[in-house]
Design an enzyme around this catalytic site. Structure first.
Site, PDB file in Angstrom:
ATOM      1  N   PRO A 200       0.819  -1.212   0.000  1.00  0.00           N
ATOM      2  CA  PRO A 200       0.000   0.000   0.000  1.00  0.00           C
ATOM      3  C   PRO A 200       0.847   1.254   0.000  1.00  0.00           C
ATOM      4  O   PRO A 200       1.787   1.390   0.779  1.00  0.00           O
ATOM      5  CB  PRO A 200      -0.820  -0.143   1.283  1.00  0.00           C
ATOM      6  CG  PRO A 200      -1.023  -1.621   1.392  1.00  0.00           C
ATOM      7  CD  PRO A 200       0.288  -2.224   0.920  1.00  0.00           C
ATOM      8  N   CYS A 201       0.490   2.158  -0.928  1.00  0.00           N
ATOM      9  CA  CYS A 201       1.387   3.269  -1.241  1.00  0.00           C
ATOM     10  C   CYS A 201       0.917   4.609  -0.694  1.00  0.00           C
ATOM     11  O   CYS A 201       1.531   5.624  -0.978  1.00  0.00           O
ATOM     12  CB  CYS A 201       1.533   3.385  -2.760  1.00  0.00           C
ATOM     13  SG  CYS A 201      -0.045   3.634  -3.628  1.00  0.00           S
ATOM     14  N   GLN A 202      -0.163   4.663   0.091  1.00  0.00           N
ATOM     15  CA  GLN A 202      -0.665   5.946   0.568  1.00  0.00           C
ATOM     16  C   GLN A 202       0.398   6.772   1.293  1.00  0.00           C
ATOM     17  O   GLN A 202       0.436   7.992   1.151  1.00  0.00           O
ATOM     18  CB  GLN A 202      -1.881   5.750   1.482  1.00  0.00           C
ATOM     19  CG  GLN A 202      -3.122   5.263   0.775  1.00  0.00           C
ATOM     20  CD  GLN A 202      -3.220   3.744   0.796  1.00  0.00           C
ATOM     21  OE1 GLN A 202      -2.225   3.054   0.968  1.00  0.00           O
ATOM     22  NE2 GLN A 202      -4.412   3.222   0.613  1.00  0.00           N
TER      23      GLN A 202
ATOM     24  N   PHE B 223       3.320   7.295   0.566  1.00  0.00           N
ATOM     25  CA  PHE B 223       4.269   7.914  -0.345  1.00  0.00           C
ATOM     26  C   PHE B 223       3.606   8.616  -1.529  1.00  0.00           C
ATOM     27  O   PHE B 223       4.279   9.208  -2.347  1.00  0.00           O
ATOM     28  CB  PHE B 223       5.231   6.845  -0.880  1.00  0.00           C
ATOM     29  CG  PHE B 223       5.831   6.017   0.216  1.00  0.00           C
ATOM     30  CD1 PHE B 223       6.800   6.556   1.033  1.00  0.00           C
ATOM     31  CD2 PHE B 223       5.398   4.732   0.446  1.00  0.00           C
ATOM     32  CE1 PHE B 223       7.359   5.808   2.065  1.00  0.00           C
ATOM     33  CE2 PHE B 223       5.944   3.976   1.469  1.00  0.00           C
ATOM     34  CZ  PHE B 223       6.930   4.517   2.280  1.00  0.00           C
TER      35      PHE B 223
END
EC number: 2.1.1.37
Length: 395
Positions: free
Chosen positions: A87-89, A91
């Protein structure tokens, strides 16, 4: 040697709607386990597995739930490749930029899976925002953890203390029997690999050091220059789409860049929105015809404003996005030649992400667009996967 009858074995983490896993499967890998926490994404995978769409009928049913509760040690020594998009939230350029302080950061879990399964290789991807200067130290921390997955965080140790210990280990002479990976990463533009979308993702690839594999990212196969050659210098693009000269709308900057080209580029041209969806009926202007296409309904409410003017028909699409609370205003829109805008349908967005037409998405338009906005383009995943597979097969 791996054959179609004996594909290499993989584990797909943070599977989402299945874009990365589907591309990896097309490259010759067979997933032994697929993990995803979101029920809508799991419904999408289960449905397409059932109806045999997208070539995922051989996938196991997804393990639905929190990856932190999943034990992967049963796969130790049996896996060729681990893939996933943590999960990239933390960044994302549109997020709150908490990085290591964000509880949603799943990179430690990705490292744990590598440690527990000891795969021959791994492929992880994330948003380009991870390479921001403000995240440079944590990016290095991620790379060092992937390089030495057995050097885990100690109780009470801060991530910066862990980073210093990893650096000391990296500069010392490591043990010959330690689990170590040779890791490289690069920001890839999906448009350069045959995807009709300018979508930049950072991709991490690691090979277990004992394999002695030398590897580099696949070369780009498509380019803007090749597209401009066909649009500006020869007109082949417009003639192929049967576009009258009066309707050939192109950004003046691109036109000037095209006129400066002196010879035909060797690459294939970037694919455009028109290339991707030109044969689909317009869901706003032709709703009855559009209704016959899977996931292809008109969604109202699109509006253009400064900085968010939609994707021109004759360029690759701008990056499809997925907000926490739905599609961000002014994003994921088509901009027609006359300047009018509308939202892309789910089916159009799926084409921009190179999902097959028979692939079904579960949930509302907003939910389906969230799945697509978070997905890895299938063709990009396949391009990287095929390159990795060739090297693993030859090792």
């Amino acid at each position: 040697m791996t054959t179609k009858e004996t594909p290499m074995r993989a584990i797909e983490l943070f599977a989402g709607a299945g874009g990365l896993g589907m591309g990896i499967s097309k490259a010759g890998f067979r997933p032994m386990q697929v993990v995803e926490w979101d029920r809508w994404c799991c419904d999408t995978i289960r449905e397409n597995r059932k109806v045999k769409a997208g070539g995922i009928s051989h996938w196991p049913l997804p393990t639905e739930g929190d990856i932190r509760a999943v034990d992967f040690r049963q796969h130790e020594g049996k896996i060729d490749l681990v893939t996933g998009g943590p999960p990239c939230q933390p960044f994302s350029l549109g997020g709150k930029h908490r990085a290591h302080a964000d509880a949603r950061d799943m990179w430690p879990e990705a490292v744990r899976v590598v440690r527990e399964t000891r795969p021959r290789a791994f492929v992880f991807e994330n948003v380009k925002g991870l390479t921001r200067a403000s995240f440079a130290t944590y990016l290095a921390h991620i790379v060092h953890q992937l390089t030495y997955p057995e050097l885990t965080l100690r109780p009470g140790e801060t991530w910066m203390e862990h980073m210093a210990r990893l650096e000391r280990h990296h500069t010392a002479k490591g043990g010959s029997d330690e689990l170590r990976y040779n890791v490289v990463y690069r920001v890839l533009n999906a448009a350069n690999h045959g995807v009709p979308q300018r979508r930049e993702r950072v991709v991490f690839v690691g090979f277990r050091a004992d394999l002695g594999i030398e590897w580099s990212f696949p070369e780009a196969t498509h380019s803007l220059e090749a597209l401009l050659w066909e649009q500006v210098r020869t007109g082949d693009y417009w003639e192929r789409h049967e576009i009258a000269k009066r309707d050939r709308v192109l950004d003046p900057r691109f036109r000037a860049r095209g006129m400066a080209l002196l010879e035909k580029p060797a690459d294939k041209p970037w694919l455009t929105v028109r290339d991707a969806i030109g044969d689909l009926p317009d869901p706003e202007l032709q709703p009855e015809l559009a209704a016959a296409c899977l996931n292809h309904r008109f969604q109202g409410g699109a509006r253009s404003y400064v900085g968010h003017t939609g994707s021109p028909l004759d360029e690759p699409a701008k990056t499809l996005k997925a907000g926490v609370h739905g599609v961000p205003g002014g994003e994921n829109m088509l901009r027609r030649a006359d300047g009018s805008v509308r939202y892309f349908s789910v089916r159009e967005s799926a084409r921009l992400q190179t999902f097959p037409d028979k692939y079904r998405f579960h949930g509302s338009w907003t939910e389906s667009m969230r799945q697509l906005g978070n997905a890895v383009p299938v063709k990009l995943a396949q391009a990287v996967g095929e390159n990795v597979a060739r090297h693993l097969t030859a090792a």
